[in-house]
Design a protein around this motif. Structure first.
Motif, short mmCIF file in Angstrom:
data_model
loop_
_atom_site.label_atom_id
_atom_site.label_comp_id
_atom_site.label_asym_id
_atom_site.label_seq_id
_atom_site.Cartn_x
_atom_site.Cartn_y
_atom_site.Cartn_z
N SER A 1 0.73 -0.98 0.05
CA SER A 1 0.09 -0.35 0.39
C SER A 1 1.01 1.37 -0.34
O SER A 1 0.22 2.09 -1.16
N ARG A 2 2.32 1.09 0.73
CA ARG A 2 2.73 2.59 0.69
C ARG A 2 3.92 2.63 -0.61
O ARG A 2 3.76 3.86 -1.11
N VAL A 3 3.76 2.00 -1.54
CA VAL A 3 4.50 1.84 -2.92
C VAL A 3 3.48 2.82 -3.76
O VAL A 3 3.69 4.02 -4.35
N TYR A 4 1.85 2.62 -3.45
CA TYR A 4 0.79 2.84 -4.11
C TYR A 4 0.49 4.35 -3.47
O TYR A 4 0.50 5.56 -4.09
N GLU A 5 0.48 4.84 -1.88
CA GLU A 5 0.42 5.93 -1.64
C GLU A 5 1.66 7.05 -2.17
O GLU A 5 1.46 8.46 -2.57
N ASN A 6 2.53 6.44 -2.19
CA ASN A 6 3.81 7.67 -2.72
C ASN A 6 4.01 7.36 -4.05
O ASN A 6 4.40 9.44 -4.18
N ILE A 7 3.30 6.87 -4.83
CA ILE A 7 3.35 7.66 -5.98
C ILE A 7 2.02 8.48 -6.48
O ILE A 7 2.64 9.73 -7.43
N GLU A 8 1.15 8.44 -5.93
CA GLU A 8 -0.04 9.09 -5.71
C GLU A 8 0.12 10.60 -5.40
O GLU A 8 -0.03 11.81 -5.42
N ARG A 9 1.50 10.53 -4.53
CA ARG A 9 1.82 11.80 -3.83
C ARG A 9 2.44 12.93 -5.31
O ARG A 9 2.67 13.65 -5.31
N LEU A 10 3.62 11.59 -5.58
CA LEU A 10 4.40 12.09 -6.88
C LEU A 10 4.32 12.39 -8.01
O LEU A 10 4.68 13.75 -8.56
N ALA A 11 3.11 11.93 -7.92
CA ALA A 11 2.77 12.01 -9.60
C ALA A 11 2.21 13.43 -10.66
O ALA A 11 2.43 13.84 -11.52
N PRO A 12 1.98 13.78 -9.38
CA PRO A 12 1.73 15.33 -9.73
C PRO A 12 2.64 16.13 -10.51
O PRO A 12 2.52 17.40 -10.92
N VAL A 13 3.82 16.29 -9.78
CA VAL A 13 4.81 17.05 -9.86
C VAL A 13 5.91 15.96 -11.12
O VAL A 13 7.40 16.55 -11.37
N ALA A 14 5.34 14.71 -10.94
CA ALA A 14 6.26 14.39 -11.63
C ALA A 14 6.75 14.38 -13.84
O ALA A 14 5.89 15.49 -14.24
N SER A 15 8.28 14.94 -14.58
CA SER A 15 8.16 15.17 -15.53
C SER A 15 8.34 13.76 -16.81
O SER A 15 8.27 14.35 -17.99
N LEU A 16 9.11 12.77 -15.73
CA LEU A 16 8.87 11.58 -16.77
C LEU A 16 8.53 10.71 -15.88
O LEU A 16 8.82 10.39 -14.59
#
Length: 273
Positions: A223-238
Motif C-alpha cells: 500500500s505504501r508504494v501506491y501512496e508514494n506514487i500518488e504523492r509524487l505523480a502530480p510533479v512528475a516530468s517523466l
C-alpha cells in the motif's frame, strides 16, 4: 510530443558490463564493474525496440556505455536516426553530490557535465542525475547539493535538455525529501523522473536480486508504494513504468496497471519509459 519509450536497462544482462564507481577512503575513484555478456550493441537495442515493440524513443543508461569518444557517439546517433528512434533521456550514474568535500563535488559535477555533452550529441530531451551516490540513495539536501543541482540544471538547459532526479533508493525514495528538493532547487530548474518500481519494499527486493540474493517477497504490504506514487505523480516530468520480476510464489509484486492508473489520474500526460 509524449513518447512510449523503452530503457536500455531492460536488457541490462545482455548489453555488456555495467560500469559504476566509488571513492576509496583516500578519495580516489575506483571503478566497479558488473560483468554481463554483450549480446547486443546499443545500435541493436534501438533497432530491436523499434521493430519488436514499435516504439520511436529509447533511454540509454550511461553506466552501460562502452565508449564515449565523439566519433563513437556520432556513429551511434547516426545508426539510431536510421532506425527511426530518438534518445529520450540519459540516466547518469556517476558522482556523489552529497559528499562533504567541495573539491570532490566540483570534480563530479565536471564529469557529469561531460555526459551532458554526450546526451546532447545523441539528441536527448532529458538527463537524469542522482541526488546522492548511484544506487546508494540520497544524503541530506545540503547547500552544496542544491547549488550543484542548480548549476547542472543551467548547463542542461543551455544544451536544450531538462534536468531530472529520480526516486532511486534511500532518502530519494521518500516523497517528503523529493518534494523538498524540488522546491529548494526550483521546480523551473529540476524535474522528477518518477519510477513506480523504486519505492520500498520493492527497491530492496530488486537490489537484493541484482546482488544474487532472494529477499522475502511474499505476503508484503504494497500500500505504501501506491501512496508514494500518488504523492509524487502530480510533479512528475517523466515516468518509468517498471515492474520487477514477480514474487517467489509467482504473484505480481507490483500491480502496474494500478500504478499507471494513479499516474494518469494525477493528470500526467507526458512520456512513459
Amino acid at each position: 510530443m509524449p513518447y512510449a519509450a523503452v530503457s536500455s536497462f531492460s536488457l541490462h544482462s545482455r548489453l555488456g558490463p555495467l560500469h559504476l564507481e566509488r571513492r576509496d577512503e583516500k578519495g580516489a575513484l575506483q571503478s566497479v564493474e558488473f560483468s554481463f555478456p554483450k549480446m547486443h550493441s546499443f545500435e541493436d537495442f534501438g533497432q530491436i525496440a523499434h521493430d519488436r515493440l514499435g516504439v520511436q524513443a529509447i533511454e540509454l543508461c550511461q553506466l552501460q556505455f562502452d565508449a564515449d569518444a565523439e566519433r563513437r557517439i556520432d556513429e551511434l546517433r547516426g545508426a539510431l536516426d536510421r532506425a527511426g528512434v530518438k534518445v529520450l533521456t540519459m540516466p547518469i550514474d556517476i558522482g556523489d553530490l552529497t559528499t562533504d568535500s567541495d573539491a570532490y563535488r566540483a570534480e563530479d559535477v565536471a564529469r557529469i557535465e561531460r555526459w551532458f555533452e554526450i546526451a546532447h550529441r545523441l539528441g536527448a530531451d532529458y538527463v537524469r542525475v542522482n541526488a546522492g551516490a548511484p544506487f546508494g540513495g540520497a544524503g541530506q539536501a545540503s547547500r552544496g547539493v542544491i547549488g550543484a543541482l542548480q548549476g547542472l540544471s543551467d548547463r542542461a538547459k543551455a544544451l536544450g535538455m531538462r534536468l531530472l532526479v529520480e526516486n532511486h533508493g534511500g532518502l530519494s525514495s521518500d516523497p517528503n525529501f523529493v518534494l523538498g528538493l524540488l522546491e529548494d532547487v526550483g521546480r523551473d530548474r529540476l524535474g522528477l523522473l518518477l519510477d513506480v518500481g523504486n519505492f520500498e519494499p520493492l527497491i530492496s527486493i530488486s537490489h537484493g536480486r541484482f546482488a544474487g540474493n532472494e529477499p522475502p517477497s511474499t505476503g508484503i504490504d504494497m500500500s505504501r508504494v501506491y501512496e508514494n506514487i500518488e504523492r509524487l505523480a502530480p510533479v512528475a516530468s517523466l515516468v518509468h513504468a517498471k515492474a520487477i520480476d514477480p514474487a517467489s510464489d509467482g504473484s505480481p509484486l507490483l500491480d502496474l496497471p494500478r500504478a499507471l492508473g494513479i499516474v494518469a489520474a494525477s493528470g500526467y500526460s507526458g512520456s512513459v519509459s
